[in-house]
Design an enzyme around this catalytic site. Structure first.
Site, PDB file in Angstrom:
ATOM      1  N   HIS B 126      -6.859 -18.611  13.264  1.00 57.54           N
ATOM      2  CA  HIS B 126      -6.515 -17.593  14.353  1.00 57.54           C
ATOM      3  C   HIS B 126      -7.744 -17.758  15.371  1.00 57.54           C
ATOM      4  O   HIS B 126      -9.088 -18.285  15.052  1.00 57.54           O
ATOM      5  CB  HIS B 126      -6.656 -16.330  13.812  1.00 57.54           C
ATOM      6  CG  HIS B 126      -6.241 -15.355  14.612  1.00 57.54           C
ATOM      7  ND1 HIS B 126      -6.779 -14.734  15.762  1.00 57.54           N
ATOM      8  CD2 HIS B 126      -5.034 -14.674  14.767  1.00 57.54           C
ATOM      9  CE1 HIS B 126      -6.262 -13.605  16.266  1.00 57.54           C
ATOM     10  NE2 HIS B 126      -5.033 -13.572  16.007  1.00 57.54           N
ATOM     11  N   ASP B 203     -12.020 -14.771   6.799  1.00 59.32           N
ATOM     12  CA  ASP B 203     -11.127 -13.724   7.748  1.00 59.32           C
ATOM     13  C   ASP B 203     -10.036 -13.340   7.066  1.00 59.32           C
ATOM     14  O   ASP B 203      -9.100 -14.215   6.531  1.00 59.32           O
ATOM     15  CB  ASP B 203     -10.494 -14.795   8.897  1.00 59.32           C
ATOM     16  CG  ASP B 203      -9.758 -14.000   9.757  1.00 59.32           C
ATOM     17  OD1 ASP B 203      -9.144 -12.780   9.370  1.00 59.32           O
ATOM     18  OD2 ASP B 203      -9.174 -14.406  10.767  1.00 59.32           O
ATOM     19  N   GLN B 206      -5.165 -11.285   7.145  1.00 63.58           N
ATOM     20  CA  GLN B 206      -3.794 -11.496   6.509  1.00 63.58           C
ATOM     21  C   GLN B 206      -3.867 -11.192   5.072  1.00 63.58           C
ATOM     22  O   GLN B 206      -2.694 -11.545   4.486  1.00 63.58           O
ATOM     23  CB  GLN B 206      -3.223 -12.747   7.087  1.00 63.58           C
ATOM     24  CG  GLN B 206      -2.892 -12.864   8.555  1.00 63.58           C
ATOM     25  CD  GLN B 206      -2.075 -12.003   9.002  1.00 63.58           C
ATOM     26  OE1 GLN B 206      -1.088 -11.648   8.431  1.00 63.58           O
ATOM     27  NE2 GLN B 206      -2.047 -11.896  10.325  1.00 63.58           N
ATOM     28  N   LYS B 229      -3.442  -3.967  10.028  1.00 64.98           N
ATOM     29  CA  LYS B 229      -2.712  -4.764   9.451  1.00 64.98           C
ATOM     30  C   LYS B 229      -2.602  -4.462   8.093  1.00 64.98           C
ATOM     31  O   LYS B 229      -1.987  -5.120   7.098  1.00 64.98           O
ATOM     32  CB  LYS B 229      -3.244  -6.191   9.577  1.00 64.98           C
ATOM     33  CG  LYS B 229      -3.134  -6.899  11.008  1.00 64.98           C
ATOM     34  CD  LYS B 229      -3.721  -8.380  10.819  1.00 64.98           C
ATOM     35  CE  LYS B 229      -4.105  -8.828  12.238  1.00 64.98           C
ATOM     36  NZ  LYS B 229      -3.013  -9.375  13.128  1.00 64.98           N
ATOM     37  N   CYS B 367      -1.601 -16.877  18.591  1.00 70.47           N
ATOM     38  CA  CYS B 367      -3.207 -16.906  18.681  1.00 70.47           C
ATOM     39  C   CYS B 367      -3.565 -17.890  17.743  1.00 70.47           C
ATOM     40  O   CYS B 367      -4.781 -17.868  17.301  1.00 70.47           O
ATOM     41  CB  CYS B 367      -3.838 -15.480  18.362  1.00 70.47           C
ATOM     42  SG  CYS B 367      -3.405 -14.490  19.427  1.00 70.47           S
TER      43      CYS B 367
HETATM   44  C1  PLP Z   1      -5.750 -14.480  10.727  1.00 69.44           C
HETATM   45  C2  PLP Z   1      -6.081 -13.679  11.698  1.00 69.44           C
HETATM   46  N1  PLP Z   1      -7.481 -13.387  11.874  1.00 69.44           N
HETATM   47  C3  PLP Z   1      -8.081 -12.347  13.007  1.00 69.44           C
HETATM   48  C4  PLP Z   1      -7.026 -11.603  13.486  1.00 69.44           C
HETATM   49  C5  PLP Z   1      -7.435 -10.592  14.580  1.00 69.44           C
HETATM   50  O1  PLP Z   1      -7.471  -9.240  14.263  1.00 69.44           O
HETATM   51  P1  PLP Z   1      -7.534  -8.305  15.239  1.00 69.44           P
HETATM   52  O2  PLP Z   1      -6.757  -8.670  16.388  1.00 69.44           O
HETATM   53  O3  PLP Z   1      -7.128  -7.230  14.539  1.00 69.44           O
HETATM   54  O4  PLP Z   1      -9.042  -8.201  15.405  1.00 69.44           O
HETATM   55  C6  PLP Z   1      -5.634 -11.733  13.196  1.00 69.44           C
HETATM   56  C7  PLP Z   1      -4.677 -10.964  13.931  1.00 69.44           C
HETATM   57  O5  PLP Z   1      -4.458 -10.795  14.890  1.00 69.44           O
HETATM   58  C8  PLP Z   1      -5.085 -12.708  12.239  1.00 69.44           C
HETATM   59  O6  PLP Z   1      -3.755 -12.767  11.803  1.00 69.44           O
END
Ligand code: PLP
Ligand code: PLP
Lengths: 151, 409, 409, 151
Positions: B126, B203, B206, B229, B367
């Site tokens: 991401h 990270d 998910q 999430k 993203c």
């Molecule tokens: C794998 C992953 N990492 C990071 C993020 C970023 O999370 P957030 O937008 O809640 O900061 C997301 C979701 O958008 C994600 O799916």
């Protein structure tokens, strides 16, 4: 369901077999337009002679709306004067964003008015507008190879 | 293929949004990888806090303020138990996964890595776990490298091993890929990284809502996730980091609550974790997060894993039968996320048409543009499931896709 | 001295917490400078969003997601009207004042200021508007200087002018001091700073809920505030910055939603304000913020100013009559914040005893240790008012203080 | 109302006229304890002879609870052995934080048990404990001038 007004036959068929889907080697103007979020990504090539769009082509990939819009735009502006094209562009944007598009605009647009269904799908407005924004950018200067992004 | 337990249908009732209709149809929410819906219990916890006992934390001599503070600190313990951290001092409240990773990129990589040191991330991360490393590398002369994935979306462990060297100082990897659903072998990734002395950030955006996470068992150095999430509210997330790392790292943001003394020329900082929590925290969101974790623990992550594995199996089977549909990402070890493309139909069009049937999926690059590049697609359509989805949701998705195909036929 | 309009008593009813009791007594909430209570309308706006239409912003092709995005963007316009920004592109959503100031310290001062350049702040700033500048100065060899205040808590404008020079690159000043209540002459501060080419950041944490703010009239370069001090939720705040500054500044956090394209080696960023909003934003909090601004605009900031000026006058008069009570900060231009000390009684004891009477005040350094040092007190007791306070609240405070004095007699 | 149990006569009078409120010039151990948030700020000076607290003094400023605690502590530990003082410290912390303090602890504490009212005021626990923490820090090494913060 308004889907049928969005995905009209004409749009679906231009998506499948787009007109002017080619590079113009002798173009005078060129621009790159993209919608990074959804992946629409097109190049537009324009050959201006005098005050007229003598020839135009496009290449790239994108959703049905963006591709059909590109195909239909190139088809209908070919041969038109730059003034008229400018007017068409404004009318097109009006038709896809505003509730009551003026009769004058409808007339200016002719068949291109069929994109008005996009109005009900605000996230798709960018798709329909992308190629027009690219055209605008291509024509705005003499230089070729301009980038435009609608996001 | 067994069919799903009734359980799952029952659970849907806890989520008020899922009782809504969209475009006149019952809402089928399949964008859980973007954000999950909230059970009534989470909404109520925040509402009643705002209505009955709202006061800020850390500063009040009065009882209301003290109660807020007590809850706020108790949730830290709850979070640390939830991911099995060694101590609640290792739990830093942040805005979300993105802030957590930026914090580490700044206060760890930006401070301790030297020109020439290497940071490895997978090529399907991401952007939140990609761009911060890419940019800190650029700024400080570090080397930013991507670990390849194979054609089904699995990390190439051989390549990974060959990339590791004493120069490797940090490996940043998603626990579960939001774009493809791949569950990466993070425990192994950590072990190998540690063998060359590199730290590992996982990270967990998910994963936490979908599987039991044990940071001590994984032995990772950093773990990041977002409340929204995880059935929780927006505006809150967690960075777990090993105590000695947090202690060594300089603060990221500066301001109230994270200082000990402020003089005209010198400032001393509070101990961890407060050192990393400048300003009035999102403490009502912390209460929402707590309710979310409690809800998840009530159902149990084992039950959730079972339900979602079943959903994934059924959906994979049914979607695969659709002519011209190709699933991108078919790792052996996969979470309930299905990215797919249809021949000659752009994902964006799929999304719009399904929406008209009341089905919310995602279309785009998720993203994760480098992942799209890797699989040579401009975008995908993605259905991502939660335990509150049902087999009937899958059936509606399948008929929706058939309608899309028909329209473009 | 006129007594307060009934209006204010009526308004209290909009705030559910103020219907609560504390230690068996009706809650008298006088810690509004720390955080304000929320009207039912704000709580309801968030609750019903979570219940009826929750979906994330910016990414959905489906309608639910588009609606979220549309609201999210509309609130940006509302906020820009609220402080009279020139364009909604100048409104960046952040976590709070602290994050806003850190963003500027990082992406403006940290990027554009050179060794030897000077940053001026008042000596009574909140730590959030003190420590970030002090630390960026330390890191980059900038000169950090404090502008003195006089004995009643007013900025020493003569000293300020004499400190200004072409070396001055940034002046950071609170609009209203949270420790003393002083309303600083920020418009003049800006004018003078601009005359030497310095930019000005105004910390508006204590002002936006209490007076009309017009950033164009002030001509400030940056303006920061928090939602939770503005009747809104925790976890959300705003950074206003002039467009050309935002455009020139590099992003602060990196991740999803703030990028345009991400390649393996290069990333291009989204236009402002998204460039500064990495990650899933606190969009439910944005909805709460919107409801808060609407509520405030319904009452009207003129009415609020009048009510609060009246409360300040009454409270000042009544408190001044208490033997041994000394008000710290008696600037001519003052917001409804009263910091005070009692002879031989520590503020902490005052706070505890008043709490027993159901009165919530603050005791401590108010995250403004340099201000405490300036006035040679280890701490103060502070009563801070909002328009929903009443004359009866003041009377209870006064009898509470009498009880304190008696106990220690 | 539990206020009377918190602010007992003894506490109020020790606050007003603290015992041992002085610097020991010949101290063997010294520490600085503070509660930055509320401004409690004390120095403790200890003179250890053999295994005993031969003399002790404190200076600084703080709330009634912290000051009275300092005064009473110095008063009651003077002359005691370090072992006993260690036990008293643990019992004191127990008495201000736990519902049911053991009888043994009550006995060990004697008059110092009167701080148990603090238990109902969790934000004030740090105030009562501060001087004990400072003492602990002073005694923990040979070096003087140690800093301790309970926040
Ligand atoms: C794998 C992953 N990492 C990071 C993020 C970023 O999370 P957030 O937008 O809640 O900061 C997301 C979701 O958008 C994600 O799916
Ligand atoms: C003047 C002032 N500036 C900055 C802040 C910090 O605001 P926040 O804690 O919401 O980031 C506050 C409040 O705590 C304040 O009163």
């Amino acid at each position: 369901m308004n889907l049928k007004r969005l995905y009209q036959e004409t749009i679906l068929s231009h998506n499948k077999s787009p007109k002017n889907f080619r590079v113009l080697d002798d173009c005078t103007h060129e621009a790159h337009g993209k919608n990074p979020l959804c992946g629409d990504d097109f190049f537009v090539y324009v050959k201006v002679e005098g005050n007229k769009i003598a020839d135009i082509g496009f290449q790239g990939q994108g959703c049905a709306i963006s591709k059909a819009s590109a195909s239909l735009m190139t088809h209908y502006i070919k041969g038109k004067s730059l003034d008229v094209v400018e007017k068409m562009k404004n009318c097109f944007i009006e038709s896809i964003t505003q509730e009551d598009c003026s009769d004058e605009c409808k007339e200016t647009l002719g068949p291109l008015f069929l994109f008005e269904g996009v109005r009900d799908y605000p996230v798709r407005v960018k798709c329909a507008a992308l190629i027009w924004r690219a055209l605008e950018s291509a024509l705005s200067t003499e230089s070729i190879n301009k980038e435009v992004s609608t996001e | 293929m067994t069919s799903l337990p009734l359980y799952s249908t029952e659970l849907k009732k806890d989520f008020p949004v899922l009782q809504q209709t969209m475009n006149g149809k019952p809402l089928i929410y399949l964008d859980n990888a973007a954000t999950t819906q909230k059970p009534q219990a989470v909404i109520d916890a925040m509402t009643s806090f705002y209505q009955d006992s709202y006061a800020t934390v850390h500063r009040g001599v009065y009882r209301l303020g003290h109660e807020s503070t007590a809850i706020y600190d108790a949730v830290r313990k709850q979070v640390s138990r939830f991911i099995n951290a060694d101590s609640e001092k290792e739990i830093v409240y942040v805005k979300g996964t993105t802030e957590a990773i930026n914090l580490v990129a700044n206060s760890f990589a930006g401070e301790f890595l030297q020109a020439g040191d290497e940071i490895l991330v997978s090529e399907i991360e991401h952007h939140a776990n990609f761009v911060p490393w890419q940019q800190v590398a650029k700024r400080n002369g570090l080397v930013f490298r991507t670990i390849p994935v194979n054609d089904v979306g699995e990390l190439d462990m051989t390549a990974y091993e060959s990339m590791l060297s004493p120069k490797t100082k940090l490996v940043a990897i998603g626990h579960v890929s939001n774009a493809l659903g791949t569950i990466h072998p993070v425990k192994e990734v950590v072990k190998k990284a540690h063998s060359v002395g590199a730290k590992v950030l996982i990270d967990g955006a998910q994963s936490v809502a979908h599987m039991k996470v044990d940071v001590q068992d994984l032995d990772c150095d950093f773990y990041a996730f977002s409340g929204h999430k995880l059935l929780g509210p927006t505006g809150i997330g967690v960075l777990y980091a090993k105590k000695e790392l947090l202690e060594a790292m300089p603060p990221y943001m500066l301001g109230g609550d994270m200082i000990e003394t402020v003089g005209l020329t010198e400032t001393t900082f509070a101990p961890i974790p407060e050192k990393f929590e400048a300003g009035t925290p999102a403490f009502v969101e912390v209460i929402g997060l707590s309710a979310a974790i409690s809800y998840i623990e009530k159902i149990g992550l084992e039950a959730i894993e079972a339900i979602e594995a079943n959903l994934l199996a059924i959906a994979t089977e049914k979607l695969s039968k659709i002519d011209g549909l190709k699933i991108i990402g078919t790792a052996k070890n996969k979470a309930a996320v299905i990215s797919f493309v249809l021949d000659n139909i752009h994902p964006h069009d799929i999304g719009t048409i399904l929406d008209e049937y009341g089905i919310a999926i995602r279309a785009g690059h998720h993203c994760a543009q480098p992942a799209m590049t890797r699989y040579c697609v401009p975008a995908t359509a993605r259905a991502s499931f939660s335990f509150y989805n049902t087999e009937s949701d899958i059936d509606k998705l399948v008929s929706g896709i058939h309608a899309v195909v028909e329209m473009f036929a």
